[in-house]
Design a protein around this motif. Sequence first.
Motif, mmCIF file in Angstrom:
data_model
loop_
_atom_site.group_PDB
_atom_site.id
_atom_site.type_symbol
_atom_site.label_atom_id
_atom_site.label_comp_id
_atom_site.label_asym_id
_atom_site.label_seq_id
_atom_site.Cartn_x
_atom_site.Cartn_y
_atom_site.Cartn_z
ATOM 1 N N ASP A 473 0.821 -1.207 0.000
ATOM 2 C CA ASP A 473 0.000 0.000 0.000
ATOM 3 C C ASP A 473 0.861 1.266 0.000
ATOM 4 O OD1 ASP A 473 -2.357 1.432 -0.085
ATOM 5 O OD2 ASP A 473 -2.462 1.626 2.093
ATOM 6 N N VAL A 474 1.762 1.356 -0.961
ATOM 7 C CA VAL A 474 2.571 2.566 -1.119
ATOM 8 C C VAL A 474 2.432 3.047 -2.561
ATOM 9 C CG1 VAL A 474 4.320 2.043 0.609
ATOM 10 C CG2 VAL A 474 4.608 1.216 -1.728
ATOM 11 N N ASN A 475 2.883 4.293 -2.800
ATOM 12 C CA ASN A 475 2.963 4.743 -4.175
ATOM 13 C C ASN A 475 4.210 4.137 -4.802
ATOM 14 O OD1 ASN A 475 2.580 6.568 -6.504
ATOM 15 N ND2 ASN A 475 4.521 7.409 -5.784
ATOM 16 N N CYS A 476 4.102 3.684 -6.040
ATOM 17 C CA CYS A 476 5.287 3.223 -6.763
ATOM 18 C C CYS A 476 5.094 3.548 -8.232
ATOM 19 C CB CYS A 476 5.488 1.719 -6.587
ATOM 20 S SG CYS A 476 6.856 1.090 -7.594
ATOM 21 N N ASP A 477 6.086 4.218 -8.825
ATOM 22 C CA ASP A 477 5.968 4.543 -10.243
ATOM 23 C C ASP A 477 7.189 4.058 -11.009
ATOM 24 O OD1 ASP A 477 7.946 6.299 -9.508
ATOM 25 O OD2 ASP A 477 6.694 8.086 -9.675
ATOM 26 N N SER A 509 3.305 15.090 -8.341
ATOM 27 C CA SER A 509 3.624 13.974 -7.452
ATOM 28 C C SER A 509 2.396 13.087 -7.254
ATOM 29 C CB SER A 509 4.085 14.513 -6.104
ATOM 30 O OG SER A 509 4.091 13.472 -5.164
ATOM 31 N N THR A 510 2.642 11.778 -7.263
ATOM 32 C CA THR A 510 1.532 10.846 -7.056
ATOM 33 C C THR A 510 1.697 10.114 -5.731
ATOM 34 O OG1 THR A 510 2.778 9.162 -8.251
ATOM 35 C CG2 THR A 510 1.218 10.453 -9.530
ATOM 36 N N VAL A 511 2.509 10.748 -4.830
ATOM 37 C CA VAL A 511 2.843 10.073 -3.573
ATOM 38 C C VAL A 511 1.599 9.625 -2.813
ATOM 39 C CG1 VAL A 511 3.720 10.533 -1.263
ATOM 40 C CG2 VAL A 511 5.140 10.996 -3.220
ATOM 41 N N ASN A 512 0.559 10.417 -2.878
ATOM 42 C CA ASN A 512 -0.632 10.058 -2.103
ATOM 43 C C ASN A 512 -1.641 9.233 -2.884
ATOM 44 O OD1 ASN A 512 0.325 11.375 0.202
ATOM 45 N ND2 ASN A 512 -0.224 13.338 -0.732
ATOM 46 N N LEU A 513 -1.316 8.917 -4.137
ATOM 47 C CA LEU A 513 -2.247 8.117 -4.931
ATOM 48 C C LEU A 513 -1.785 6.668 -4.930
ATOM 49 C CD1 LEU A 513 -2.607 10.507 -7.996
ATOM 50 C CD2 LEU A 513 -3.961 10.457 -5.899
ATOM 51 N N ARG A 514 -2.668 5.790 -5.328
ATOM 52 C CA ARG A 514 -2.287 4.377 -5.450
ATOM 53 C C ARG A 514 -2.619 3.949 -6.871
ATOM 54 N NH1 ARG A 514 0.050 5.861 -1.913
ATOM 55 N NH2 ARG A 514 -0.080 5.346 0.289
ATOM 56 N N LEU A 515 -1.566 3.946 -7.729
ATOM 57 C CA LEU A 515 -1.765 3.676 -9.148
ATOM 58 C C LEU A 515 -1.056 2.383 -9.532
ATOM 59 C CD1 LEU A 515 -0.933 7.275 -10.410
ATOM 60 C CD2 LEU A 515 -3.196 6.347 -9.931
ATOM 61 N N VAL A 516 -1.663 1.633 -10.413
ATOM 62 C CA VAL A 516 -1.008 0.407 -10.900
ATOM 63 C C VAL A 516 -0.800 0.528 -12.409
ATOM 64 C CG1 VAL A 516 -1.833 -1.134 -9.080
ATOM 65 C CG2 VAL A 516 -3.250 -0.731 -11.101
#
Lengths: 554, 462
Positions: A473-477, A509-516
């Motif tokens: 459950d972290v942001n990862c890009d 920044s997408t730090v607070n989002l959860r994208l796959v």
Amino acid sequence: MLKKIRVALAVIFGLLITMLFLDISGVLHRYFAFAAKLQFVPALLALNVVVLIVLVVLTLLFGRVYCSVICPTGIYQDVVAFFARRLKPKKRRRYRYSKPKTLLRWVVLALFVVGVIAGVAVIPALLDPYSLYGRMVTELLTPLYSGVNNLLVKALGDGNYTFVEADVWMKSGISFALALLTLLVIGYLAWRNGRTYCNTICPVGTLLGYLSKLSFLKIQIDPSSCIQCGRCVRACKASCIDVKNHAIDYSRCVSCFNCIDTCSENGIAYTVSWAKKRVATQTVSEGLEDAGGKTVQKVAEKVSAQDVEETAGKEVSKEMAQGVEKGGSSRRQFITTSLLIAGTAAELRAQSNRRSMIKYPAVRKDRFNRLKPITPPGSVSREHLNDACTACLLCVAKCPEKIIRPSVNEYGWEFVMQPTLSFEKGYCRTDCTICSDVCPTDAIKELTKANKTKTAIGHAVHIRENCVVVRDDVNCDACWRICPTGAITREYRDDGTPYVPPANNPNASTVNLRLVPVIDKDKCIGCGACEYICAARPLAAIHVEGYATHRLLT
Amino acid sequence: MEAKNPFNQRKITRRKALKYMGLGAALIPASWYLGGCSGRTKMDWADIKPDTENVPVGKMTYTTLSKTGDRISLLGYGTMRFPTVERETPEGVRSFIDEEKTEELIDYAMAHGINYFDSAWMYHQGESETVTGKMLKKYPRDSFFVATKMPGSVRSREDAIATYHKQLEKMQVDYFDYYHLHSLSNDQTYERIYKEWGVLDFLLNEKKEGRIRNLGFSFHGNQALFDKLLAEPVEWDFVMIQMNYLDWQHARLPASYMYNELEKKNIPVMIMEPLLGGRLARVSRNVMEMMAEERPNDTPARWAFRFVASHPQVMVVLSGMTLMDHLKENIKTYSPLEPMTEKEKEILQKAADIISTYQIISCTDCKYCVPCPYGVDIPGIFLYFNKATYDSNVPNLDGPRDAEFRRASRAFLVDYDRAIPELEQANHCINCGECIPTCPQRIRIPSELLRIDNLVQQLKAR
């Protein structure tokens, strides 16, 4: 004199081809790659007519100089024999004449031809002297060379940018074991009896041997001078001088010229073949030789043309064999697991030297067990690679990213040690075409840099459950960022709606989002960058599955 | 009047020193001419060796505090950067404080007059307090001063109190000479821990009970928070700020502002990061030449130390000394301190102007951001990048692709691989953001890593 020339040329060629494999600076292959392309079996499989003609003409003129000067396994045996002659007790240093093993030679040659035609690549791969040598260098000598290099780097300390640390790793357990076996068996034979391998097993030796019976220049004994002392026999590493009958078995003579200087009576000479009788009478008219030379050249041309036709015929049948639909590759567990374990252990030891302040040490991820193996870019299709490759491992040795390794049973046991890709150590850079530049058999065809970026060798597959975005459950890009072709876009993990960055800040920044990640197969070239960079352990959450036939993307 | 002045002792030293300096200033250029010295054109790093010969005993400069009469060595020992050894543990290889070397350092320091030791819960991932306590155990309790700090990572009042008691136990003392509210950098955290949970009242009570002799805070925040803290109805016995000649004018909140405010309120000032984690121990060639022009034998580190220590409100300058050579050189710098002239200060301000234009990352290697959950060696990468900047090894991507570009490019990539193991390099940052709140220097860690990785990838492209 002749011997000195032969030795000098052999040393040059031996060094060229050894350095081609060994070089870790990533520069030499640009200049040395021709040395591999001159090899007989690779040229045959690459349908490299020019090289084949050159080699055939060379043999028809000078005998088996290919075996003496160009073939690296031949040179390796000469080196072993050189030391054997100096280190063995005096009595056992001597070579003896032996009867030809003609039947064995023809059987092995037939097996080789059948192997090529039927597409059982492991047979030519295990018989081709060049590939045998390539594997020995890649698996056995390269680690040593890199090790010495690394010691040198350490000794030179900071500020040295000429020598750079090299990775010491085992490419695959099976090719390592086979290389070691080759080294020991051929080395032992050479120690005992010189060129035994060349004259009983090697299919190239057999083929060129019978061709060299027709050669223009030959080693010849003058019966009138010969006192049957046997010095030449004891010096002949090919065991081909039958001194009693003043006969030389030209199918086995590798034109090493060792015998010439041993003769106290000057009774051995390297000279025009039909002039045998004239040598005996010691009067050779120059005019006659000239005329004779021309005739023989014509003969040679005829023969070589014929030979080329033969070879071409072989190739046609090979092409046909390519068209034959092959059954799905069997995934038999045929490797010795112990060797694999040994390989992995060595790799783990190499990695244990890590920074300590990391609580969760960055460990290399495990190799993904792919459903479909990935073939190197330029290999066109799995079938093409399987048919043309002799597993010399030059591509494995030269890949700067260390992503090519010898296969185990990815392609089936018949194609063992042929190159396959995996991305634990790096990924296929879009601007690199080294493997296709160096491949001597054209199993990996030349690829322009422009085409490289468009050649899809496979496509990425995302496994959601393993993705850190889901699991931790972290942001990862990471995969999205590294993808060189923009094949990865992102969607919200929870509801699957596509992520659109704010128009005024595309890099928000997408730090607070959860994208796959979402993969566009029409853009993905299967370079494995995403698989390499993926943070999931022990297996990557995104990995590449290979295409059986590569696609050219538009 | 003289006796009441807490800086009495040092002022006298300073006056004396000025006289000597005047003499020295006259003598040094003279000696150049006499010696016919003309070969000082190019100055390289190696040219100035740290001065570690004949370290004097009993010459240390001390500060006597008016309130308590504590006589503190101007050079304090920071315990965040002790020498370490790597050891195998069930979780893999980890580094631990090298106790043997550390003991040698501390004994040497004590023997040469250092009597102030500054530790914290966070240092060396918890090991610093234990080792510092153990090493000082053999000395009488009144022969040294210890400081430690309440970490900002406590989860509740109970946790904070338990932490505090654990600290007394770890350091094997009955009282702390100096106790900090550690690394105050954000108003919400301060309000929550110290007001809402009442931890400040607890510490003030401890002070009343005598288990804390002096209470203060170390600071990493903005001006609003700084002003607010100074306006609090609490009698701060000291404040620790990040101060050095670069941060004097060039920090987000300039050290000069904080220092002047504290001087106005007559609060003793402790100094951390006098060298910015070693960044000021090595300067670029042109800065080095400016320094050598004035004082040819002084290292950049000595310049930096003399700068901070020459401010009279400073009570102690902390230095995390890892090597014996650092310790020896620093003791020499402070035994006794030779205060800085105005001219020298001007040189340093010019140097700061130059240094501040570099694209360096303000990392001080405090390691609060590690461990990164995904294994990226964050401080290692930043330190490497800064070093490459100083060594002129960062290639200019906008410039011509000439021989210099190729040289820098190769040096940059090779050194990068040597400094940072492949799997801990910047490209392995996944941008999870876990590190962002931990950085006292407020570096936007993921963006900086991305910037470095972009450079690496462009250089790698063939």
